[in-house]
Design an enzyme around this catalytic site. Sequence first.
Site, PDB file in Angstrom:
ATOM      1  N   HIS A 250      -2.724  -0.721  24.807  1.00  0.00           N
ATOM      2  CA  HIS A 250      -3.385   0.368  25.538  1.00  0.00           C
ATOM      3  C   HIS A 250      -2.784   1.693  25.112  1.00  0.00           C
ATOM      4  CE1 HIS A 250      -4.984   2.741  28.880  1.00  0.00           C
ATOM      5  NE2 HIS A 250      -5.899   1.793  28.951  1.00  0.00           N
ATOM      6  N   GLU A 308      -9.302  -5.346  29.916  1.00  0.00           N
ATOM      7  CA  GLU A 308     -10.423  -6.102  29.360  1.00  0.00           C
ATOM      8  C   GLU A 308     -10.104  -7.587  29.207  1.00  0.00           C
ATOM      9  OE1 GLU A 308     -13.000  -3.969  27.052  1.00  0.00           O
ATOM     10  OE2 GLU A 308     -12.646  -2.558  28.665  1.00  0.00           O
TER      11      GLU A 308
HETATM   12  N1  COA Z   1      -3.478  -6.183  18.235  1.00  0.00           N
HETATM   13  C1  COA Z   1      -2.681  -6.020  17.148  1.00  0.00           C
HETATM   14  N2  COA Z   1      -2.058  -4.882  16.860  1.00  0.00           N
HETATM   15  C2  COA Z   1      -2.237  -3.850  17.689  1.00  0.00           C
HETATM   16  C3  COA Z   1      -3.046  -3.941  18.831  1.00  0.00           C
HETATM   17  C4  COA Z   1      -3.674  -5.174  19.085  1.00  0.00           C
HETATM   18  N3  COA Z   1      -4.468  -5.335  20.155  1.00  0.00           N
HETATM   19  N4  COA Z   1      -3.035  -2.756  19.464  1.00  0.00           N
HETATM   20  C5  COA Z   1      -2.266  -1.939  18.742  1.00  0.00           C
HETATM   21  N5  COA Z   1      -1.795  -2.604  17.672  1.00  0.00           N
HETATM   22  C6  COA Z   1      -0.889  -2.067  16.639  1.00  0.00           C
HETATM   23  C7  COA Z   1      -1.671  -1.215  15.654  1.00  0.00           C
HETATM   24  O1  COA Z   1      -2.180  -1.975  14.594  1.00  0.00           O
HETATM   25  C8  COA Z   1      -0.641  -0.210  15.235  1.00  0.00           C
HETATM   26  O2  COA Z   1       0.159  -0.808  14.247  1.00  0.00           O
HETATM   27  P1  COA Z   1       0.614   0.045  12.948  1.00  0.00           P
HETATM   28  O3  COA Z   1       1.382   1.216  13.513  1.00  0.00           O
HETATM   29  O4  COA Z   1       1.444  -0.931  12.189  1.00  0.00           O
HETATM   30  O5  COA Z   1      -0.648   0.457  12.269  1.00  0.00           O
HETATM   31  C9  COA Z   1       0.233  -0.040  16.477  1.00  0.00           C
HETATM   32  O6  COA Z   1       0.031  -1.216  17.277  1.00  0.00           O
HETATM   33  C10 COA Z   1      -0.155   1.169  17.286  1.00  0.00           C
HETATM   34  O7  COA Z   1      -1.548   1.125  17.475  1.00  0.00           O
HETATM   35  P2  COA Z   1      -2.460   2.390  17.762  1.00  0.00           P
HETATM   36  O8  COA Z   1      -3.786   2.173  17.123  1.00  0.00           O
HETATM   37  O9  COA Z   1      -1.719   3.657  17.458  1.00  0.00           O
HETATM   38  O10 COA Z   1      -2.585   2.331  19.312  1.00  0.00           O
HETATM   39  P3  COA Z   1      -3.655   3.091  20.173  1.00  0.00           P
HETATM   40  O11 COA Z   1      -2.969   3.698  21.320  1.00  0.00           O
HETATM   41  O12 COA Z   1      -4.525   3.983  19.363  1.00  0.00           O
HETATM   42  O13 COA Z   1      -4.538   1.848  20.581  1.00  0.00           O
HETATM   43  C11 COA Z   1      -6.008   0.438  21.618  1.00  0.00           C
HETATM   44  C12 COA Z   1      -4.926   1.499  21.818  1.00  0.00           C
HETATM   45  C13 COA Z   1      -6.474  -0.059  22.980  1.00  0.00           C
HETATM   46  C14 COA Z   1      -7.207   1.055  20.890  1.00  0.00           C
HETATM   47  C15 COA Z   1      -5.415  -0.735  20.780  1.00  0.00           C
HETATM   48  O14 COA Z   1      -4.300  -1.289  21.439  1.00  0.00           O
HETATM   49  C16 COA Z   1      -6.456  -1.798  20.467  1.00  0.00           C
HETATM   50  O15 COA Z   1      -7.187  -1.671  19.476  1.00  0.00           O
HETATM   51  N6  COA Z   1      -6.543  -2.888  21.300  1.00  0.00           N
HETATM   52  C17 COA Z   1      -7.523  -3.905  21.073  1.00  0.00           C
HETATM   53  C18 COA Z   1      -8.885  -3.459  21.631  1.00  0.00           C
HETATM   54  C19 COA Z   1      -8.914  -3.466  23.146  1.00  0.00           C
HETATM   55  O16 COA Z   1      -8.396  -4.356  23.803  1.00  0.00           O
HETATM   56  N7  COA Z   1      -9.565  -2.433  23.701  1.00  0.00           N
HETATM   57  C20 COA Z   1      -9.687  -2.256  25.133  1.00  0.00           C
HETATM   58  C21 COA Z   1      -8.818  -1.127  25.612  1.00  0.00           C
HETATM   59  S1  COA Z   1      -8.783  -1.015  27.370  1.00  0.00           S
END
Ligand code: COA
Length: 360
Positions: A250, A308
């Site tokens: 998140h 989710e």
């Molecule tokens: N699975 C695997 N790796 C994950 C991950 C996940 N669900 N969520 C984050 N990461 C990793 C990223 O790949 C990134 O790695 P890197 O630095 O080596 O590239 C690191 O963690 C940081 O991720 P980042 O994209 O900066 O985090 P964010 O704050 O932008 O992302 C979300 C938040 C929710 C978009 C992300 O956690 C995600 O894509 N989750 C899955 C989708 C989901 O459940 N969405 C519903 C949200 S309520």
Amino acid sequence: MRSPSASGLDGVVVAETALSDVDGERGRLVICGHPVEDLVERATFEDACGLMWNAAYPSAAEREDLRAALADARQQAFALLPSLGAALDSADGMEALRAAIGHLRAGELHADAVRLTAAIPVFAAAWARRTSGQPPVPPQPGLSHAADYLQMLAGAAPDRPRVAALDAYLCCVVDHGMNASTFAARVVASTGSDLISAIVTAIGALKGPLHGGAPGPVLDMLDAIGHPDQAARWLTAELTAGRRIMGMGHRIYRVRDPRAAALERAISALEGTGAAGARLTLARAVERDAERLLRERHPERALRANVEFYTAVLLEAIGIPRTLFSPTFAASRVAGWCAHVDEQRRVGRLIRPASTYVGP
Ligand code: COA
């Protein structure tokens, strides 16, 4: 250090709001002064609407007025179905919702908030029945919003535990700080545009898998894993292939999303009906393994279950098809979006950030 364009506006404050507060460090969500856990446990969706729109928990009489207003507006939305053209023909529920809501004519803000909140479950249920070749089921004025949604979906009166579980879900996700769809709605509102346009925009933002589109894929993942013993192997293969685990991580929470816990409790309450048992056991095992594997790969960043993850298990147990998960999220969040648009209008200033030119 990421460039500003790649930062995703982390930590940038874009508004003052009295609607909800997300404490990502301590895993707390407060909605209009009420901890989300309290709302999930005792409120109905009508209560959540009252809270969002009037900033106070409704009295019994106010709840009844809201229930009647929403029921009346659901009838009006149902009467609009023949005039929606091809809007509900799409194979994607969010696309259908975006097109259908786009047919509404804008009027006075507060009346539009009721109309929109009523229209989303009516259009979503009609879309789901249409995709399975069934005629739409008319709303029933005597039912609560949650009960009527289930009734319009199944064509039969739902049982109490399922209605209570849906109310719990709708209260849980009604608002969540400055999330992407809410921000999108506020940007539109800040231009002086109308509420229908703001909600169409918000639906578009919620449609994305990084925001509201994850619960369907969470269920696909649970199907693919099948048994708790297989979780670690399957998750490792996904991570090795560079794919994200849906329902984990998140932007704000550095601990477990409090909504995941609240929904997990609501699912436990459904276990007595036999609707959730094996799925919940599998989901808990997958969460445990996913958390461990993500901790090994990202020790610097807590990637825990988000809302989710258990939304998928709860909505499935209620009997809502996975194609309707995101539209059902919209059926709740619309009440929050409308309140944010109202709040933004009072600010009365255009949201217009800046960019850094890096072109030729
Ligand atoms: N699975 C695997 N790796 C994950 C991950 C996940 N669900 N969520 C984050 N990461 C990793 C990223 O790949 C990134 O790695 P890197 O630095 O080596 O590239 C690191 O963690 C940081 O991720 P980042 O994209 O900066 O985090 P964010 O704050 O932008 O992302 C979300 C938040 C929710 C978009 C992300 O956690 C995600 O894509 N989750 C899955 C989708 C989901 O459940 N969405 C519903 C949200 S309520």
